[in-house]
Write a protein that holds these residues in place. Sequence first.
Motif, PDB file in Angstrom:
ATOM      1  N   ASP A  74      -2.064  10.651  49.567  1.00  0.00           N
ATOM      2  CA  ASP A  74      -3.283  11.446  49.439  1.00  0.00           C
ATOM      3  C   ASP A  74      -4.224  10.754  48.449  1.00  0.00           C
ATOM      4  O   ASP A  74      -3.887  10.609  47.268  1.00  0.00           O
ATOM      5  CB  ASP A  74      -2.936  12.853  48.944  1.00  0.00           C
ATOM      6  CG  ASP A  74      -4.137  13.745  48.747  1.00  0.00           C
ATOM      7  OD1 ASP A  74      -5.269  13.331  49.097  1.00  0.00           O
ATOM      8  OD2 ASP A  74      -3.960  14.872  48.238  1.00  0.00           O
ATOM      9  N   PRO A  75      -5.406  10.302  48.902  1.00  0.00           N
ATOM     10  CA  PRO A  75      -6.307   9.567  48.002  1.00  0.00           C
ATOM     11  C   PRO A  75      -6.750  10.377  46.782  1.00  0.00           C
ATOM     12  O   PRO A  75      -6.865   9.832  45.690  1.00  0.00           O
ATOM     13  CB  PRO A  75      -7.507   9.220  48.884  1.00  0.00           C
ATOM     14  CG  PRO A  75      -7.103   9.492  50.275  1.00  0.00           C
ATOM     15  CD  PRO A  75      -5.932  10.400  50.257  1.00  0.00           C
ATOM     16  N   ALA A  76      -6.982  11.683  46.952  1.00  0.00           N
ATOM     17  CA  ALA A  76      -7.413  12.505  45.813  1.00  0.00           C
ATOM     18  C   ALA A  76      -6.294  12.624  44.778  1.00  0.00           C
ATOM     19  O   ALA A  76      -6.540  12.537  43.569  1.00  0.00           O
ATOM     20  CB  ALA A  76      -7.863  13.879  46.299  1.00  0.00           C
ATOM     21  N   LEU A  77      -5.065  12.813  45.241  1.00  0.00           N
ATOM     22  CA  LEU A  77      -3.922  12.897  44.328  1.00  0.00           C
ATOM     23  C   LEU A  77      -3.700  11.557  43.638  1.00  0.00           C
ATOM     24  O   LEU A  77      -3.469  11.505  42.425  1.00  0.00           O
ATOM     25  CB  LEU A  77      -2.660  13.325  45.081  1.00  0.00           C
ATOM     26  CG  LEU A  77      -1.378  13.367  44.250  1.00  0.00           C
ATOM     27  CD1 LEU A  77      -1.507  14.347  43.089  1.00  0.00           C
ATOM     28  CD2 LEU A  77      -0.196  13.721  45.135  1.00  0.00           C
ATOM     29  N   ALA A  78      -3.797  10.469  44.392  1.00  0.00           N
ATOM     30  CA  ALA A  78      -3.624   9.141  43.801  1.00  0.00           C
ATOM     31  C   ALA A  78      -4.678   8.901  42.718  1.00  0.00           C
ATOM     32  O   ALA A  78      -4.360   8.410  41.633  1.00  0.00           O
ATOM     33  CB  ALA A  78      -3.715   8.064  44.873  1.00  0.00           C
ATOM     34  N   ALA A  79      -5.925   9.287  42.989  1.00  0.00           N
ATOM     35  CA  ALA A  79      -6.989   9.115  41.995  1.00  0.00           C
ATOM     36  C   ALA A  79      -6.692   9.925  40.743  1.00  0.00           C
ATOM     37  O   ALA A  79      -6.861   9.436  39.621  1.00  0.00           O
ATOM     38  CB  ALA A  79      -8.335   9.509  42.592  1.00  0.00           C
ATOM     39  N   ALA A  80      -6.235  11.168  40.921  1.00  0.00           N
ATOM     40  CA  ALA A  80      -5.915  12.009  39.766  1.00  0.00           C
ATOM     41  C   ALA A  80      -4.786  11.397  38.933  1.00  0.00           C
ATOM     42  O   ALA A  80      -4.833  11.412  37.693  1.00  0.00           O
ATOM     43  CB  ALA A  80      -5.536  13.413  40.228  1.00  0.00           C
ATOM     44  N   LEU A  81      -3.788  10.833  39.599  1.00  0.00           N
ATOM     45  CA  LEU A  81      -2.684  10.195  38.877  1.00  0.00           C
ATOM     46  C   LEU A  81      -3.136   8.925  38.163  1.00  0.00           C
ATOM     47  O   LEU A  81      -2.719   8.651  37.034  1.00  0.00           O
ATOM     48  CB  LEU A  81      -1.534   9.897  39.843  1.00  0.00           C
ATOM     49  CG  LEU A  81      -0.776  11.140  40.336  1.00  0.00           C
ATOM     50  CD1 LEU A  81       0.081  10.793  41.544  1.00  0.00           C
ATOM     51  CD2 LEU A  81       0.062  11.735  39.222  1.00  0.00           C
ATOM     52  N   TYR A  82      -4.011   8.141  38.804  1.00  0.00           N
ATOM     53  CA  TYR A  82      -4.557   6.956  38.136  1.00  0.00           C
ATOM     54  C   TYR A  82      -5.396   7.354  36.923  1.00  0.00           C
ATOM     55  O   TYR A  82      -5.350   6.692  35.882  1.00  0.00           O
ATOM     56  CB  TYR A  82      -5.408   6.121  39.096  1.00  0.00           C
ATOM     57  CG  TYR A  82      -4.627   5.172  39.960  1.00  0.00           C
ATOM     58  CD1 TYR A  82      -3.814   4.188  39.404  1.00  0.00           C
ATOM     59  CD2 TYR A  82      -4.717   5.234  41.345  1.00  0.00           C
ATOM     60  CE1 TYR A  82      -3.105   3.301  40.203  1.00  0.00           C
ATOM     61  CE2 TYR A  82      -4.016   4.350  42.158  1.00  0.00           C
ATOM     62  CZ  TYR A  82      -3.203   3.393  41.574  1.00  0.00           C
ATOM     63  OH  TYR A  82      -2.506   2.510  42.365  1.00  0.00           O
ATOM     64  N   VAL A  83      -6.165   8.437  37.042  1.00  0.00           N
ATOM     65  CA  VAL A  83      -6.956   8.918  35.898  1.00  0.00           C
ATOM     66  C   VAL A  83      -6.026   9.312  34.760  1.00  0.00           C
ATOM     67  O   VAL A  83      -6.268   8.995  33.593  1.00  0.00           O
ATOM     68  CB  VAL A  83      -7.874  10.098  36.304  1.00  0.00           C
ATOM     69  CG1 VAL A  83      -8.415  10.822  35.096  1.00  0.00           C
ATOM     70  CG2 VAL A  83      -9.014   9.592  37.177  1.00  0.00           C
ATOM     71  N   ARG A  84      -4.943   9.986  35.103  1.00  0.00           N
ATOM     72  CA  ARG A  84      -3.979  10.387  34.078  1.00  0.00           C
ATOM     73  C   ARG A  84      -3.356   9.160  33.410  1.00  0.00           C
ATOM     74  O   ARG A  84      -3.194   9.117  32.194  1.00  0.00           O
ATOM     75  CB  ARG A  84      -2.909  11.247  34.731  1.00  0.00           C
ATOM     76  CG  ARG A  84      -2.011  11.880  33.791  1.00  0.00           C
ATOM     77  CD  ARG A  84      -1.878  13.332  34.097  1.00  0.00           C
ATOM     78  NE  ARG A  84      -0.796  13.804  33.261  1.00  0.00           N
ATOM     79  CZ  ARG A  84      -0.919  14.801  32.449  1.00  0.00           C
ATOM     80  NH1 ARG A  84      -2.008  15.484  32.413  1.00  0.00           N
ATOM     81  NH2 ARG A  84       0.076  15.157  31.687  1.00  0.00           N
ATOM     82  N   ALA A  85      -3.024   8.156  34.206  1.00  0.00           N
ATOM     83  CA  ALA A  85      -2.468   6.919  33.647  1.00  0.00           C
ATOM     84  C   ALA A  85      -3.498   6.211  32.773  1.00  0.00           C
ATOM     85  O   ALA A  85      -3.175   5.717  31.687  1.00  0.00           O
ATOM     86  CB  ALA A  85      -2.007   5.999  34.775  1.00  0.00           C
ATOM     87  N   ALA A  86      -4.739   6.181  33.222  1.00  0.00           N
ATOM     88  CA  ALA A  86      -5.810   5.541  32.443  1.00  0.00           C
ATOM     89  C   ALA A  86      -6.026   6.264  31.123  1.00  0.00           C
ATOM     90  O   ALA A  86      -6.211   5.636  30.076  1.00  0.00           O
ATOM     91  CB  ALA A  86      -7.105   5.518  33.263  1.00  0.00           C
ATOM     92  N   THR A  87      -5.987   7.578  31.168  1.00  0.00           N
ATOM     93  CA  THR A  87      -6.157   8.366  29.946  1.00  0.00           C
ATOM     94  C   THR A  87      -5.035   8.074  28.954  1.00  0.00           C
ATOM     95  O   THR A  87      -5.277   7.918  27.751  1.00  0.00           O
ATOM     96  CB  THR A  87      -6.206   9.871  30.280  1.00  0.00           C
ATOM     97  OG1 THR A  87      -7.261  10.095  31.216  1.00  0.00           O
ATOM     98  CG2 THR A  87      -6.447  10.708  29.042  1.00  0.00           C
TER      99      THR A  87
END
Length: 194
Positions: A74-87
């Motif tokens: 899921d692209p939206a879920l993947a983006a949210a997880l990448y944001v969390r990793a970036a944070t």
Amino acid sequence: AGPSRFAGELAEYSGWQSLAVGDSTQAAAYFAQAERIDGARPGPLLGMALVAATDRNAEQVAHWHQKLAEHSVDPALAAALYVRAATAQFVAGDLATAYGLAKQAQARFGQDRLAIELAAQIAQRNATDAVSASQFYAAAAAGAGSAAARLYWQIEQAAALMDAGQLRAAATLVASLVAHAPTDMRVLRANLRL
């Protein structure tokens, strides 16, 4: 496949049980074993992320969230997880990795507002790359699905250009915004800021 899948599920289950009783060291060992058996399953990855969060290890939190994002369809879920990793990387002080992860989030789901904002904020903090914040906002504006969203991103782009000292480019953008939305308070504030 059957016995190894069962072994992976058993190791994961043991990891959750260990985490429930507060033994994060044993939980990490079980989750690592489950991940070695079947690295595509999200449970052990999530377990490792929780163990890392319990241990307050920002780099490991980022690592496991990135692995979860890489396995997400899921692209939206993947983006949210990448944001969390970036944070998490940002908190750990690794701006370069945080920036790369935020860009990955935007690549997976181009209109993810958090990904765009985070990548732009990190770019603004990086004195050698101050103009790229405006480029993130410009890309978001170009892909915006509505006039309101496009206006929001263009205002952010103008502010980033001003912050980077690109006053001529900011003035050109603000002038076009004033022409298209002369009564919008945000546009008028941007115009006054110039």
